[in-house]
Scaffold this motif. Structure first.
Motif, PDB file in Angstrom:
ATOM      1  N   VAL A  68       0.858  -1.186   0.000  1.00  0.00           N
ATOM      2  CA  VAL A  68       0.000   0.000   0.000  1.00  0.00           C
ATOM      3  C   VAL A  68       0.890   1.230   0.000  1.00  0.00           C
ATOM      4  N   PHE A  69       0.691   2.112  -0.989  1.00  0.00           N
ATOM      5  CA  PHE A  69       1.450   3.356  -1.112  1.00  0.00           C
ATOM      6  C   PHE A  69       0.486   4.520  -0.928  1.00  0.00           C
ATOM      7  N   PHE A  70       0.893   5.483  -0.120  1.00  0.00           N
ATOM      8  CA  PHE A  70       0.096   6.689   0.082  1.00  0.00           C
ATOM      9  C   PHE A  70       0.983   7.899  -0.225  1.00  0.00           C
ATOM     10  N   ALA A  71       0.545   8.736  -1.171  1.00  0.00           N
ATOM     11  CA  ALA A  71       1.359   9.895  -1.563  1.00  0.00           C
ATOM     12  C   ALA A  71       0.436  11.010  -2.042  1.00  0.00           C
ATOM     13  N   SER A  72       1.045  12.088  -2.514  1.00  0.00           N
ATOM     14  CA  SER A  72       0.307  13.220  -3.060  1.00  0.00           C
ATOM     15  C   SER A  72       1.013  13.670  -4.332  1.00  0.00           C
ATOM     16  N   ASP A  73       0.459  14.692  -4.987  1.00  0.00           N
ATOM     17  CA  ASP A  73       1.074  15.156  -6.235  1.00  0.00           C
ATOM     18  C   ASP A  73       1.840  16.461  -6.077  1.00  0.00           C
ATOM     19  N   ASN A  74       1.576  17.204  -5.032  1.00  0.00           N
ATOM     20  CA  ASN A  74       2.297  18.466  -4.820  1.00  0.00           C
ATOM     21  C   ASN A  74       2.074  18.942  -3.396  1.00  0.00           C
ATOM     22  N   GLY A  75       2.926  19.868  -2.952  1.00  0.00           N
ATOM     23  CA  GLY A  75       2.709  20.514  -1.666  1.00  0.00           C
ATOM     24  C   GLY A  75       1.726  21.663  -1.816  1.00  0.00           C
ATOM     25  N   TYR A  76       1.743  22.575  -0.851  1.00  0.00           N
ATOM     26  CA  TYR A  76       0.790  23.695  -0.880  1.00  0.00           C
ATOM     27  C   TYR A  76       1.271  24.755   0.100  1.00  0.00           C
ATOM     28  N   HIS A  77       1.074  26.014  -0.279  1.00  0.00           N
ATOM     29  CA  HIS A  77       1.391  27.058   0.691  1.00  0.00           C
ATOM     30  C   HIS A  77       0.124  27.806   1.089  1.00  0.00           C
ATOM     31  N   LEU A  78       0.145  28.283   2.323  1.00  0.00           N
ATOM     32  CA  LEU A  78      -0.977  29.020   2.898  1.00  0.00           C
ATOM     33  C   LEU A  78      -0.411  30.200   3.670  1.00  0.00           C
ATOM     34  N   GLY A  79      -0.034  31.250   2.922  1.00  0.00           N
ATOM     35  CA  GLY A  79       0.460  32.469   3.541  1.00  0.00           C
ATOM     36  C   GLY A  79       1.966  32.602   3.609  1.00  0.00           C
ATOM     37  N   GLN A 116       5.429  27.274  -6.481  1.00  0.00           N
ATOM     38  CA  GLN A 116       6.755  27.810  -6.199  1.00  0.00           C
ATOM     39  C   GLN A 116       7.769  26.694  -5.977  1.00  0.00           C
ATOM     40  N   MET A 117       9.048  27.066  -5.982  1.00  0.00           N
ATOM     41  CA  MET A 117      10.122  26.076  -5.877  1.00  0.00           C
ATOM     42  C   MET A 117      10.519  25.782  -4.440  1.00  0.00           C
ATOM     43  N   TYR A 118       9.818  26.361  -3.492  1.00  0.00           N
ATOM     44  CA  TYR A 118      10.186  26.210  -2.093  1.00  0.00           C
ATOM     45  C   TYR A 118       9.670  24.887  -1.527  1.00  0.00           C
ATOM     46  N   GLU A 119      10.246  24.491  -0.415  1.00  0.00           N
ATOM     47  CA  GLU A 119       9.969  23.185   0.179  1.00  0.00           C
ATOM     48  C   GLU A 119       8.480  22.969   0.430  1.00  0.00           C
ATOM     49  N   PHE A 120       7.772  24.020   0.815  1.00  0.00           N
ATOM     50  CA  PHE A 120       6.359  23.852   1.140  1.00  0.00           C
ATOM     51  C   PHE A 120       5.528  23.467  -0.086  1.00  0.00           C
ATOM     52  N   ASP A 121       6.016  23.725  -1.298  1.00  0.00           N
ATOM     53  CA  ASP A 121       5.269  23.388  -2.506  1.00  0.00           C
ATOM     54  C   ASP A 121       5.756  22.116  -3.196  1.00  0.00           C
ATOM     55  N   VAL A 122       6.984  21.706  -2.949  1.00  0.00           N
ATOM     56  CA  VAL A 122       7.526  20.562  -3.695  1.00  0.00           C
ATOM     57  C   VAL A 122       7.658  19.293  -2.860  1.00  0.00           C
ATOM     58  N   ARG A 123       7.612  19.400  -1.559  1.00  0.00           N
ATOM     59  CA  ARG A 123       7.767  18.207  -0.723  1.00  0.00           C
ATOM     60  C   ARG A 123       6.410  17.565  -0.477  1.00  0.00           C
ATOM     61  N   ILE A 124       6.335  16.238  -0.600  1.00  0.00           N
ATOM     62  CA  ILE A 124       5.077  15.529  -0.413  1.00  0.00           C
ATOM     63  C   ILE A 124       5.300  14.328   0.499  1.00  0.00           C
ATOM     64  N   PRO A 125       4.228  13.803   1.089  1.00  0.00           N
ATOM     65  CA  PRO A 125       4.372  12.611   1.935  1.00  0.00           C
ATOM     66  C   PRO A 125       4.491  11.348   1.096  1.00  0.00           C
ATOM     67  N   LEU A 126       5.144  10.337   1.635  1.00  0.00           N
ATOM     68  CA  LEU A 126       5.140   9.002   1.050  1.00  0.00           C
ATOM     69  C   LEU A 126       5.179   7.992   2.183  1.00  0.00           C
ATOM     70  N   LEU A 127       4.113   7.223   2.312  1.00  0.00           N
ATOM     71  CA  LEU A 127       4.037   6.163   3.314  1.00  0.00           C
ATOM     72  C   LEU A 127       3.811   4.847   2.582  1.00  0.00           C
ATOM     73  N   VAL A 128       4.535   3.827   2.996  1.00  0.00           N
ATOM     74  CA  VAL A 128       4.452   2.529   2.332  1.00  0.00           C
ATOM     75  C   VAL A 128       4.351   1.435   3.390  1.00  0.00           C
TER      76      VAL A 128
END
Length: 376
Positions: A171-182, A192-204
């Motif tokens: 079972v893989f759980f992930a997302s397609d992009n990060g997100y910023h809120l302020g 944007q190229m910052y960590e808050f927009d490009v880093r996503i979770p991955l659980l296996v």
């Protein structure tokens, strides 16, 4: 992706390789949508049983009900609209998190300043009060949409367990992009190229994988396809840029496993044509987009960048080169500056540090297959 089925007659097209296909026509919504079900158009309205995340849940469970230990191996991929705009929770979950506030990180509601690329230099020093209220409202709504994802995930694990399949299922759980809120006074977006927009979770989870273990090696989305092929004991095509995660998942505790130290991040900026940004006369000439709320624009045609992200046991760095008139460059040491406040390219006297990734960037832009897999 996003535009699937919108061209005339394209909703009847089913991508090759799928035995059972339910594809959303257009972009993420929760009600009032159409699906391509094995090529047949199926319209849905605004009734409670049309809520898309719940419909995906229901059809996934129906698929699994027909499986048991004697069934052929299967691959099932579920992509929900949550927690995408328009942030519409199931009726039973609406308002659950209305009292929550978006995280006040050190880069929240502060101007990017002169050391950021031009788009961030347009943001206000402090967001208007109503923009901050809107950010908090959206944060709570996004969480509420994810409660239906929690329900779906729990139901799937339960039925796999009941069918005796869980111990033999990855079972893989992930997302397609990060997100910023302020962050950096950018209200809500993901471009944007910052960590808050490009880093996503991955659980296996799966057979042979020890629970509760965190691996710090850099993994990217292009690794998923070769991983799935590897798990199915299918030869991985040589043109694939990614690396199978199977050896990494099975070698918990082995810190000597060879792995990449750098990877590429790319984005092609998007803008609107002249006159399309109604209510923002300062941008009548166009070229920018995502200017909501308060005409704070989150994207532009020249918000186009290529980055090298480097992660090793002692290095945690990113360098991004923008394709704009300034040829702007941003470099951050995330060990010392995890919120990317201090652009070393502008502030650092050691130019050997900030130019370090240039040869790697050139190599990544021309790589294919194995040549994209840079090790330490």
């Amino acid at each position: 992706m996003n535009q699937y089925g919108l061209a005339e007659g394209k909703g009847s097209e089913v991508p090759s390789g799928w035995d059972y296909w339910n594809g959303l026509i257009g972009n993420s919504v929760y009600y009032n949508y159409s699906l391509s079900v094995d090529g047949q158009i199926e319209a849905h309205g605004s009734n409670p049983n049309d809520y898309l995340t719940d419909l995906i849940n229901e059809r996934a469970l129906k698929f699994l009900l027909d499986r048991d230990k004697s069934s052929d191996p299967f691959f099932m991929m579920l992509s929900t609209p949550a927690c995408h705009a328009p942030f519409q929770a199931n009726l039973k979950h609406e308002g659950t998190f209305s009292d929550l506030k978006a995280p006040r990180t050190p880069n929240f509601n502060v101007s990017g300043g002169p050391n950021k690329h031009w788009l961030l230099r347009q943001t206000p020093n402090i967001l208007p009060k109503d923009s901050v209220q809107k950010i908090d409202e959206i944060f709570g709504k996004r969480w509420a949409t994810l409660l239906s994802v929690d329900d779906m995930f729990s139901n799937i694990i339960d039925i796999l367990q009941a069918k005796g399949l869980l111990d033999n299922t990855f079972v893989f759980f992930a997302s397609d992009n990060g997100y910023h809120l302020g962050q950096f006074s950018l209200p809500i977006d993901k471009r944007q190229m910052y960590e808050f927009d490009v880093r996503i979770p991955l659980l296996v989870s799966g057979p042979g994988i020890k629970g509760g273990i965190e691996r710090l090696e850099p993994v990217v989305t292009v690794d998923l396809a070769p991983t799935f092929l590897d798990l199915a004991e299918i030869v991985i095509p040589s043109h694939m840029d990614g690396i199978s995660l199977f050896p990494l998942l099975m070698s918990i505790g082995d810190e000597t496993l060879p792995w990449r130290s750098s990877f590429l991040i790319e984005y092609q900026g998007e803008g609107r044509a002249a006159g399309e940004l109604h209510g923002c006369p300062q941008y009548d000439l166009g070229g920018v987009s995502q200017c909501f709320p308060d005409c704070i624009c989150e994207d532009a045609f020249n918000n186009t960048y290529t980055c090298v992200r480097t992660i090793t046991s002692n290095v945690n760095r990113i360098r991004c080169d923008f394709e704009d008139d300034e040829k702007f460059v941003e470099v951050y040491d995330l060990n010392a500056d995890p919120y990317e406040l201090n652009n070393l390219f502008r502030n650092h006297t050691n130019k050997s540090l900030v130019f370090l990734e240039e040869p790697t960037l050139d190599r990544f832009q021309a790589c294919r297959g194995r040549t994209c897999r840079l090790n330490k």
